[in-house]
Design a protein around this motif. Structure first.
Motif, PDB file in Angstrom:
ATOM      1  N   THR A 368       0.820  -1.212   0.000  1.00 10.31           N
ATOM      2  CA  THR A 368       0.000   0.000   0.000  1.00 10.31           C
ATOM      3  C   THR A 368       0.855   1.264   0.000  1.00 10.31           C
ATOM      4  N   LEU A 370       1.683   2.836   2.604  1.00 12.25           N
ATOM      5  CA  LEU A 370       1.209   3.693   3.690  1.00 12.25           C
ATOM      6  C   LEU A 370       1.852   3.370   5.026  1.00 12.25           C
ATOM      7  N   THR A 403       2.638  10.102   4.040  1.00 12.81           N
ATOM      8  CA  THR A 403       1.756   9.881   2.887  1.00 12.81           C
ATOM      9  C   THR A 403       1.730  11.063   1.929  1.00 12.81           C
ATOM     10  N   ARG A 427      -1.427  10.102  -0.313  1.00 10.09           N
ATOM     11  CA  ARG A 427      -1.824   8.750  -0.685  1.00 10.09           C
ATOM     12  C   ARG A 427      -2.903   8.171   0.223  1.00 10.09           C
ATOM     13  N   ASN A 428      -3.257   8.867   1.299  1.00  4.86           N
ATOM     14  CA  ASN A 428      -4.351   8.406   2.159  1.00  4.86           C
ATOM     15  C   ASN A 428      -5.254   9.579   2.539  1.00  4.86           C
ATOM     16  N   GLU A 433      -6.684   4.184   1.820  1.00  2.00           N
ATOM     17  CA  GLU A 433      -6.000   4.111   0.533  1.00  2.00           C
ATOM     18  C   GLU A 433      -6.651   4.962  -0.549  1.00  2.00           C
ATOM     19  N   ARG A 455      -8.302   5.071  -5.691  1.00  2.00           N
ATOM     20  CA  ARG A 455      -8.448   4.240  -4.490  1.00  2.00           C
ATOM     21  C   ARG A 455      -7.910   2.843  -4.801  1.00  2.00           C
ATOM     22  N   ASN A 456      -6.866   2.491  -4.055  1.00  2.00           N
ATOM     23  CA  ASN A 456      -6.284   1.157  -4.202  1.00  2.00           C
ATOM     24  C   ASN A 456      -7.090   0.131  -3.416  1.00  2.00           C
TER      25      ASN A 456
END
Length: 732
Positions: A368, A370, A403, A427-428, A433, A455-456
């Protein structure tokens, strides 16, 4: 100055003494004493040394001594006349006599009678044969080392594996073929002999013999320096077998029979230390994949009994109970929630515990981007009851990573001119995610501003939802377009951690564009507005072994995009389609051959009904190298590329490892071909060829690529003589 004559004569003495036998020495001593006594009595001066010891005495001492002894005898051969001085010690030497006793009687020994019983027993006994010489076959390990194995391969069936193993550790082999110190060679020979004995014991040959010899210590007949060589003859003897096998508490596991089979060792099997190591790993893997998260295996012990020629194996095992997966808990639920972690796990609650799935969850969390660190710890929530497995929860402990990031780049390229890029992203921004990115480009040929939401792991593992909105002004070799667009896609794609054999994407796009073919010279073309809506889908089959640097396998990608275009009050429907295929073949350890082809077409519309930015072009780094981006294909009378409705491309390259910088550098000669046609099927009217040489520098994240391409059928008005491309990963 001349040499001293006395010293020359004196040098005869050791030469004379060295040549005399014992008899000659005694005769010479007697004659010398007689001469000394004679000269002393008469008062004459002593004879010179050369008269006492002439040259003939030096050349043949024994003959000279015999002649002098004969001269001292009388003419009748009588007793030698003694010329010794009265006070000489030899004059008083007493005579030694020994009388043989006439009455001595020696008794005849008793005759021993034959033992008839023993004689008959020996006659009936089988004949005992002496050991026969075992035929050996030589194997050259290096210029300094030869090993002899039994010629019969059944005597030592592990010969090839054993030899390869020894080669990798031999200290003599490191010496190579140059001249070496004999003492150093002997020391290494002893070390290699110990190594051979250890390896033989690993394979279960505890009574093996290793016979060492060193040859070539004497100089050659031509006076050349010796080239010493070591030889080991190996007589393996009988191989020991496994005796008793004790696996501790493994029998308490419900499926102990299957687990016992994972060890792969039975009593009576040939003894091998490698099999013990493999058996332990096999058992550990079987326990971890069969529901035993708390299993423990202690170090194995082997007790060798030489009387039985067997080894008893003890490997204590504590299974620790069988379990199924329970819940997944997060230590930062507002950052990455329990539900999200359960979503990206490849197991459901109630599934039998598997260690590989636990490790896979950890990798997915790392992917991820993160977290900076993560640990996954099994925790018992319900113990096993009879045949019913217990329940184990997975506690996930994570450290948050940063992030937010800001990135920028400034550069210049022959295709793009000057360009400045900048972006900001979190990234968040929308947990979990959910990424938000804002980006901008200011350059000679491109200006852009855009915003992206992604959105992953959207509603499932490795699924990606992307929505992108942007406004751009682009001037390429073929197109001058001002565009506003919104694009969305739902994808399941490969990534560097999880390469998939099958990936896909579907999406939609709406854009408004004001554009024209770019004018290179002549009268400017009028601009035309287009409102375009598109649906698209892509599917990829990938059997290659790497996303960035494949060496084997193939890839096939199919793309379909039905579109509707409205311009100047009329609507046009057409279908864009493309097929890409590539194949990779490793010829040897240092060379990979890669080939690629691309087929594309637009069906259902005339060329003038299709917006210039939606037509088909060729040329550039991922197309026909040696030409600029979109520079391959038909042109108008003004020299502007028109694009087309069909395409054929082909590329072939060899990726050759140079061995430089520990194998990090490789050379890539290549040849490319491309043709773009105005029709929906290729007519090969405009075919362009390019060739060149590339350089690859391998890094931990993939090869850095530099390709230098030359157009083989260059148009002097539009094409450069040489074009350089830089990128990450292989071209295809």
């Amino acid at each position: 100055m001349g040499s001293n004559p006395n010293s020359r004569r004196a040098s005869r003495i050791p030469r004379l003494i060295a040549g005399l036998t014992l008899t000659g020495l005694l005769a010479a001593q007697s004659l010398a004493l007689a001469a000394q006594e004679s000269t002393g009595q008469q008062g004459d001066p002593p004879q010179r040394l050369e008269e006492l010891i002439p040259d003939s005495a030096v050349e043949n001492p024994d003959d000279w001594a015999a002649d002098r002894a004969q001269t001292a005898k009388g003419s009748d051969g009588g007793q030698v006349q003694s010329d010794l001085q009265p006070n000489s010690p030899l004059t008083d030497t007493p005579a030694i006599t020994l009388d043989w006793p006439d009455d001595l009687q020696i008794a005849e020994p008793e005759r021993i009678e034959r033992d008839r019983d023993a004689q008959e027993a020996l006659a009936d006994a089988p004949e005992i044969e002496g050991p026969e010489e075992l035929p050996l076959k030589e194997f050259e390990v290096g210029k300094r080392l030869v090993i002899g194995f039994p010629e019969d391969g059944d005597i030592f069936p592990e010969r090839d594996e054993f030899l390869a193993r020894f080669r990798s550790f031999s200290t003599i082999r490191e010496l190579g073929g140059g001249e070496g110190n004999v003492a150093q060679l002997a020391a290494r020979a002893r070390s290699d002999e110990d190594l051979l004995n250890r390896l033989l014991r690993i394979y279960g040959y505890y009574n093996a013999q290793v016979i060492r010899s060193i040859a070539g210590l004497r100089p050659g007949r031509d006076g050349s320096e010796p080239a010493p060589r070591v030889r080991f003859d190996i007589l393996p003897g009988d191989r020991y077998a496994f005796g008793a096998i004790d696996l501790g508490g493994l029998d308490t596991a419900p499926d102990h029979d299957a687990l016992r089979g994972a060890v792969g060792i039975e009593s009576g099997d040939p003894l091998s230390s490698d099999r013990i190591v493999q058996g332990r790993f096999g058992l550990d893997e079987a326990l971890g994949e069969s529901g035993y998260p708390f299993a423990a295996i202690k170090d194995p012990e082997l007790l060798v009994d030489h009387a039985r020629a067997e080894g008893d194996l003890t490997m204590p095992v504590e299974p620790g109970g069988k379990y199924a997966f329970g819940e997944v808990t997060s230590n930062v639920p507002k950052y990455l929630s329990d539900r999200h972690l359960e979503r990206i796990a490849r197991f459901d609650m109630g599934d039998t515990y598997q260690r590989s799935l636990e490790l896979d969850l950890r990798r997915a969390i790392v992917a991820t981007g993160l977290v900076s660190s993560v640990t996954v710890t099994p925790r018992e929530t319900a113990p096993p009851e009879g045949d019913k497995p217990g329940v184990v929860a997975l506690d996930v402990t994570m450290e948050k990573a940063k992030t937010r990031s800001i990135a920028g780049a400034i550069g210049y390229g022959t295709e793009d001119g000057f360009k400045v890029e900048a972006s900001w992203e979190d990234r968040n921004f929308f947990p979990p995610e959910g990424m938000l990115r804002i980006r901008g480009i200011a350059g000679t040929r491109e200006q852009l501003t855009g915003i992206t939401y992604r959105r992953n792991n959207f509603r499932g593992r490795d699924q990606l939802l992307t929505v992108d909105a942007y406004a751009s002004n682009v001037k390429t070799e073929a197109v001058d377009a001002r565009t506003v667009a919104v694009r969305g896609a739902f994808e399941r794609l490969s990534n560097l951690l999880f390469q998939k054999p099958f990936s896909w994407s579907v999406g939609a796009e709406v854009l408004f564009t004001d554009e024209r073919n770019r004018v290179i010279g002549g009268i400017p073309r009028p601009r035309q507005e287009y409102l375009i809506g598109s649906l698209f889908g892509r599917a990829t089959i990938d059997t290659s072994d790497s996303l960035l640097d494949p060496t084997k396998g193939f890839r096939v990608t199919a793309f379909l995009a039905p579109e509707v275009s409205r311009s100047q009050g009329s609507e046009t429907f057409y279908l864009r389609n493309q097929l890409d295929a590539s194949i990779y073949k490793q010829l040897n350890e240092g060379m990979v051959i890669a080939g690629r082809t691309r087929l594309a077409s637009i069906q259902g519309a005339e060329i003038f009904q299709i917006a210039p930015s939606r037509r088909i072009y060729a040329g550039g780094a991922g197309s026909v190298r040696g030409y600029a981006y979109q520079a391959v294909g038909p042109r108008t009378d003004f020299g502007e590329p028109t694009g087309g409705r069909s395409l054929v491309e082909f590329s072939l390259e060899a990726r050759i490892d140079t061995g430089l910088m520990d194998g990090a550098v490789s050379l890539v000669p290549f040849i490319d071909m491309g043709t773009v046609s105005l029709k929906t099927t290729p007519d090969f009217r405009f075919v362009n060829w390019g060739a060149g040489l590339g350089l690859r520098y391998n890094t931990s994240f993939g090869p850095i690529r530099v390709d230098v391409g030359v157009p083989l059928n260059r148009n002097p008005l539009f094409d450069s003589r040489v074009v350089v491309y830089v990128g990450l990963g292989q071209t295809f």
